[in-house]
Write a protein that holds these residues in place. Structure first.
Motif: not given
Length: 184
Positions: A127, A130, A158, A177-180, A182-183
């Motif tokens: 991760k 970006t 995105e 994705s920002a959600d990805a 955060l994980e």
């Protein structure tokens, strides 16, 4: 690895229409023999926006075949368990991604250009990536080295933009994705 600096990576790469970044032997003649004006791809601006380039040994060895050396003036970090660390003063060899990230953090290299299918995949799995800029070249290779290997988890992207360049090249830019992230 303990880190006070977050290291991120971005990808800027060309693929064939069928998703290969090189022939099975690592050759990129299908890309280098084109007479396209590659400056229109935005590569120079992209390269100026990163602190260093990180690549695997195979990508480094392809770079050695190009004249002139395509990474002149860039800090080049190569991940390889076999490459002699003293073989080329233009690069720093790291035995693992952890070593690479430790060096990047220590040297304040917060934003890396990640190149090479295996390293891109490893950095996606960690991760770190970006953004991905993928330029599709209008050629079918039929076989070769794919851009992506096995991804541990879905990576949601995105779409930022798609641009048609000269001679049928198509460039798409995606943000992870920002959600990805955060994980992580």
């Amino acid at each position: 690895m303990t880190s006070t600096t977050t290291v991120t990576g971005a990808v800027f790469i060309a693929t064939s229409v069928d998703g290969y970044i090189a022939r099975k032997d690592g050759g990129i003649d299908w890309l280098t023999r084109r007479d396209d004006d590659m400056s229109e791809t935005g590569y120079d601006e992209f390269a100026a926006s990163v602190d260093a380039i990180a690549m695997g040994r195979n990508t480094y060895e392809v770079g050695l075949t190009l004249d002139p050396w395509p990474y002149e003036g860039m800090r080049v970090l190569v991940v390889s368990s076999r490459l002699d660390p003293d073989s080329d003063t233009r690069v720093t060899v790291h035995r693992s991604i952890d070593d690479l990230l430790e060096t990047a953090t220590t040297e304040g290299l917060g934003h890396l250009y990640v190149d090479g299918g295996q390293l891109i995949t490893a950095c996606l799995n960690r991760k770190i990536i970006t953004e991905l800029t993928i330029t599709t070249v209008p050629v079918l290779l039929g076989s070769g080295l794919p851009l992506f290997g096995a991804i541990a988890d879905d990576v949601f992207l995105e779409h930022q933009r798609t641009t048609t360049l000269s001679k049928g090249l198509v460039q798409s830019v995606y943000r992870v994705s920002a959600d990805a992230m955060l994980e992580a």
